[in-house]
Design an enzyme around this catalytic site. Structure first.
Site, PDB file in Angstrom:
ATOM      1  CE  LYS A 117      -3.540  -2.010   2.768  1.00  0.00           C
ATOM      2  NZ  LYS A 117      -4.811  -2.423   2.030  1.00  0.00           N
ATOM      3  CD  GLU A 149      -4.705   5.295   4.296  1.00  0.00           C
ATOM      4  OE1 GLU A 149      -4.250   4.822   3.248  1.00  0.00           O
ATOM      5  OE2 GLU A 149      -6.069   5.552   4.574  1.00  0.00           O
ATOM      6  CG  HIS A 208     -12.125  -2.092   7.956  1.00  0.00           C
ATOM      7  ND1 HIS A 208     -12.480  -0.968   8.046  1.00  0.00           N
ATOM      8  CD2 HIS A 208     -11.502  -2.289   9.456  1.00  0.00           C
ATOM      9  CE1 HIS A 208     -12.083  -0.167   8.781  1.00  0.00           C
ATOM     10  NE2 HIS A 208     -11.582  -0.795   9.886  1.00  0.00           N
ATOM     11  NE  ARG A 227      -7.796  -9.730  -5.311  1.00  0.00           N
ATOM     12  CZ  ARG A 227      -8.705  -9.122  -4.795  1.00  0.00           C
ATOM     13  NH1 ARG A 227     -10.000  -9.008  -5.225  1.00  0.00           N
ATOM     14  NH2 ARG A 227      -8.855  -8.470  -3.625  1.00  0.00           N
TER      15      ARG A 227
HETATM   16  P1  ADP Z   1      -7.507  -4.002   2.812  1.00  0.00           P
HETATM   17  O1  ADP Z   1      -6.562  -4.060   1.952  1.00  0.00           O
HETATM   18  O2  ADP Z   1      -7.205  -4.693   4.177  1.00  0.00           O
HETATM   19  O3  ADP Z   1      -9.040  -4.416   2.570  1.00  0.00           O
HETATM   20  P2  ADP Z   1      -8.306  -1.042   2.464  1.00  0.00           P
HETATM   21  O4  ADP Z   1      -7.155  -0.039   2.317  1.00  0.00           O
HETATM   22  O5  ADP Z   1      -8.846  -1.570   1.030  1.00  0.00           O
HETATM   23  O6  ADP Z   1      -7.962  -2.509   3.396  1.00  0.00           O
HETATM   24  O7  ADP Z   1      -9.267  -0.611   3.365  1.00  0.00           O
HETATM   25  C1  ADP Z   1     -10.619  -1.304   3.891  1.00  0.00           C
HETATM   26  C2  ADP Z   1     -11.509  -0.672   4.368  1.00  0.00           C
HETATM   27  O8  ADP Z   1     -11.331   0.178   5.483  1.00  0.00           O
HETATM   28  C3  ADP Z   1     -12.097   0.348   3.471  1.00  0.00           C
HETATM   29  O9  ADP Z   1     -13.174  -0.190   2.390  1.00  0.00           O
HETATM   30  C4  ADP Z   1     -12.785   1.537   4.267  1.00  0.00           C
HETATM   31  O10 ADP Z   1     -14.112   1.015   4.743  1.00  0.00           O
HETATM   32  C5  ADP Z   1     -11.847   1.514   5.235  1.00  0.00           C
HETATM   33  N1  ADP Z   1     -10.921   2.380   5.093  1.00  0.00           N
HETATM   34  C6  ADP Z   1      -9.573   2.443   4.527  1.00  0.00           C
HETATM   35  N2  ADP Z   1      -9.044   3.494   4.528  1.00  0.00           N
HETATM   36  C7  ADP Z   1      -9.643   4.384   5.318  1.00  0.00           C
HETATM   37  C8  ADP Z   1      -9.359   5.775   5.745  1.00  0.00           C
HETATM   38  N3  ADP Z   1      -8.467   6.319   5.541  1.00  0.00           N
HETATM   39  N4  ADP Z   1     -10.488   6.472   6.451  1.00  0.00           N
HETATM   40  C9  ADP Z   1     -11.571   5.666   6.725  1.00  0.00           C
HETATM   41  N5  ADP Z   1     -11.928   4.449   6.366  1.00  0.00           N
HETATM   42  C10 ADP Z   1     -10.943   3.688   5.484  1.00  0.00           C
END
Ligand code: ADP
Length: 645
Positions: free
Chosen positions: A116, A200, A235, A297
């Site tokens: 990431k 973040e 999540h 993917r």
């Molecule tokens: P993973 O790869 O573990 O699925 P992601 O980065 O895709 O993690 O984030 C998963 C979920 O977490 C997102 O769909 C969102 O709901 C929440 N999320 C991620 N980043 C943020 C953020 N900066 N602020 C609020 N919620 C977040």
């Protein structure tokens, strides 16, 4: 086009890929573990290769064995599906080194997007908006904590190698930072073997909106609009839809432009998804979205995109991997209507979504306009502890959101699973929620309403009565046409019979009578009897399976275990050649004789035991070789009926 491909996956996605390959005239090779020897994907494929034991580390993650299987069967390309090896660049390298084609992006693209922090730096350079935060190399707690203060609380700590919501912690104030950091690191280390994190800004009222992109090997890239996956639990996505509710033309243009830019920045080939987080606290604004990560993917939720674009994404994957250009230009890709996908899981929402396992003794899905079911299991298959407990994806399409959502609710309420608990009712409750229905969904919606969405119900008295009648009638009449037998039953005299059931921990003692008018009377405890029509104990809202009766009602499935020893014997004790008395008693009536040809479910004799009369019905079709004598006393286990070989 390839003549033959191997699918390095299982379950619904393997079945989904096989279907498209078959339509395109491409041969298919399945791979399977011990637990999947009889799985649907194996049955569907043209050929199948056993690759090892049930644990994924010994089968579906075994890249070498999978490549070997492809060579042995003459497959030219490998489709990884999602999960397992789909985003493993080392596997892609090995596939290519073996002279095979990987149906997906290059190893370099996967590497570029795999972590990431690196992906965010890359996207920042390409001019794609990324979530404000720190994604540098430093990992010292003092640096990270000061970065968090700069960013401004609340912040989100994320594992750079993260996936599936693991290694992620929201922190609301500086005092909590250190604990949250160690928690995220521990989890990340355990899950990914990499404990490095990024920090973040935690986006307020966040919505997860992602854009489907597609690239080819000739330098083209297009988008196939967006999906909204904001309905999440911890999540993880629960219900997805396309397009995003409330999407504005300005935001769509900004997001899809950014997504195509991101794909082009890495020369992306194949299907990919750019995930954005959107601040919806003031509605959807074109400057309030940020890149989160790219999934290199096919996504679980790709069917919603297929439903609204009419494009088969797996077909495009095969064409692009075979070197063909993208089948359509951007201007030819159009949105049509609205689609939803709900993930049906074997899990218990009332118990904190505890994953469940079990044999799916009954499994039926609704059919009809705008309904698509993606599943990798059939009735009788098991949900095993080895793999993801997803049973199916229930996908619906409609001309507009309201129609698609109505179909989703109806489809979920009409989905019937017995043998394992499911989240069907929870999904239906979510889809019926007023905020969800209004399109007012952020990632916290489920968490805020979890209690209301997961209430469990108790069966009504009428439901219990139906369960009793079903168990009682069918314990002696296990045929496809149970009531033909029952009519005969009433020729001599109505018999009240004791029926014992259990719903959870609750024991139910009831008396069941078939009346002369053919109606069924059920008396539970001392309450006034409930009278049912015969059909009410045999319609399609009822499923019988060994030792159990399950009733389906408005998305709930109420399971009753049958404690009546007769029922148990009828289900399990009888062999193909004989039927035994389940308890000591008196043979009161004998209704068949040696040499008779009998049908399964036909009443053969009446046994009086425990002050009740019990009808014993033929356990299967056959010719009677020997049958108990009327008036004789029998003990537990005595052979009552012997069938001719
Ligand atoms: P993973 O790869 O573990 O699925 P992601 O980065 O895709 O993690 O984030 C998963 C979920 O977490 C997102 O769909 C969102 O709901 C929440 N999320 C991620 N980043 C943020 C953020 N900066 N602020 C609020 N919620 C977040």
């Amino acid at each position: 086009m390839f003549a033959k491909i191997l699918i390095a996956n299982r379950g619904e996605i393997a079945c989904r890929i096989i279907r498209t390959a078959r339509r395109m005239g491409v041969g298919t090779v399945a791979v399977y573990s011990d637990a999947d020897a009889k799985a649907l994907h194996v049955a569907m494929a043209d050929e199948a290769v056993h690759i090892g034991a049930s644990p994924v580390g010994e089968s579906y993650l075994g890249g070498d064995r999978i490549i070997e299987a492809a060579r042995a069967t003459g497959a030219e390309a490998i489709h990884p599906g999602y999960g397992f090896l789909s985003e493993n660049p080392g596997f892609v390298d090995a596939v290519v080194a073996a002279g095979l084609v990987f149906i997906g992006p290059s190893a370099e693209s996967i590497r570029a997007m795999g972590l990431k922090d690196a992906a965010k730096r890359l996207m920042e350079k390409a001019g794609v908006p990324v979530v404000p935060g720190y994604h540098g190399e430093a990992q010292e707690i003092v640096i990270l904590a000061s970065k968090a203060r700069e960013i401004g609380y609340p912040v989100l700590i994320k594992a750079r190698a993260g996936g599936g919501g693991k290694g992620m912690r929201r922190v609301d104030s500086p005092e909590d930072f250190s604990d949250a950091l160690s928690g995220a690191r521990r989890e990340a280390k355990a899950a990914f073997g990499d404990d490095r994190v990024l920090v973040e800004k935690y986006v307020d009222k966040p919505r997860h909106i992602e854009v489907q992109v597609f690239g080819d090997n000739l330098g083209h890239a297009v988008h196939l609009f967006e999906r909204d996956c904001s309905a999440q639990r911890r999540h993880q996505k629960v219900i997805e839809e396309a397009p995003a509710p409330g999407m504005t033309p300005e935001l769509r243009k900004a997001m899809t432009d950014a997504a195509v830019k991101a794909a082009k920045a890495i020369g992306y080939s194949g299907a990919g998804t750019i995930e954005f987080i959107v601040d919806a606290s003031q509605g959807l604004k074109a400057d309030r979205f940020w890149f989160m990560e790219m999934n290199t993917r096919l996504q679980v939720e790709h069917p919603v995109t297929e439903m609204v674009t009419g494009i088969d994404l797996v077909e495009w994957q095969l064409r692009v991997a075979a070197g063909e250009p993208l089948p359509k230009k951007q201007s030819e890709i159009k949105l049509d209507g609205h689609a939803f996908e709900a993930r049906l899981y074997a899990e218990d929402p009332a118990k904190g979504f505890l994953p469940a396992i079990g044999t799916l003794h009954h499994l039926s899905f609704p059919e009809g306009a705008g309904i698509r079911i993606e599943t990798g299991v059939r009735q009788g298959d098991a949900i095993s502890p080895y793999y993801d407990p997803m049973i199916a994806k229930v996908v619906t399409h409609g001309q507009d959101r309201q129609e698609a959502l109505g179909r989703l609710v109806d489809a979920l309420l009409a989905t019937k699973v017995a043998g394992s608990i499911t989240n069907a009712r929870f999904l239906a409750a979510l889809a019926s929620d007023e905020d969800f229905a209004a399109g007012d969904v952020d990632t916290g919606l489920i968490g805020r309403k979890q209690e209301a969405l997961t209430v469990s119900a108790s069966p009504s008295r009428g439901t219990v009565a139906r369960a009793v009648a079903t168990a009682a009638a069918n314990r002696s009449l296990k045929s496809d046409d149970p009531w033909s037998g029952l009519a005969g039953y009433t020729h001599f005299h109505p018999i009240a019979r004791k029926v014992g059931l259990k719903h959870g921990e609750q024991a139910i003692d009831a008396r069941f009578t078939v009346r002369r008018d053919g109606r069924l009377e059920v008396a539970i405890s001392d309450a006034a009897p409930i009278v049912l029509r015969a059909e009410e104990a045999s319609d399609d809202a009822v499923a019988r399976w060994p030792g159990h009766v399950t009733l389906f009602e408005e998305g709930y499935s109420f399971d009753f275990s049958v404690s009546d020893p007769f029922a148990r014997a009828a289900d399990a004790g009888d062999s193909a050649s004989s039927m035994r008395a389940p308890m000591p008693g008196l043979v009161k009536v004998v209704r068949a004789a040696k040499g008779d040809m009998v049908r399964k479910g036909q009443p053969l004799l009446v046994l009086e035991a425990m002050k009740m009369e019990h009808s014993i019905a033929a356990s299967h079709d056959g010719v009677i070789d020997d049958i108990a004598v009327e008036g004789s006393q029998v003990t537990d286990g005595t052979v009552l009926v012997r069938f001719a070989e």
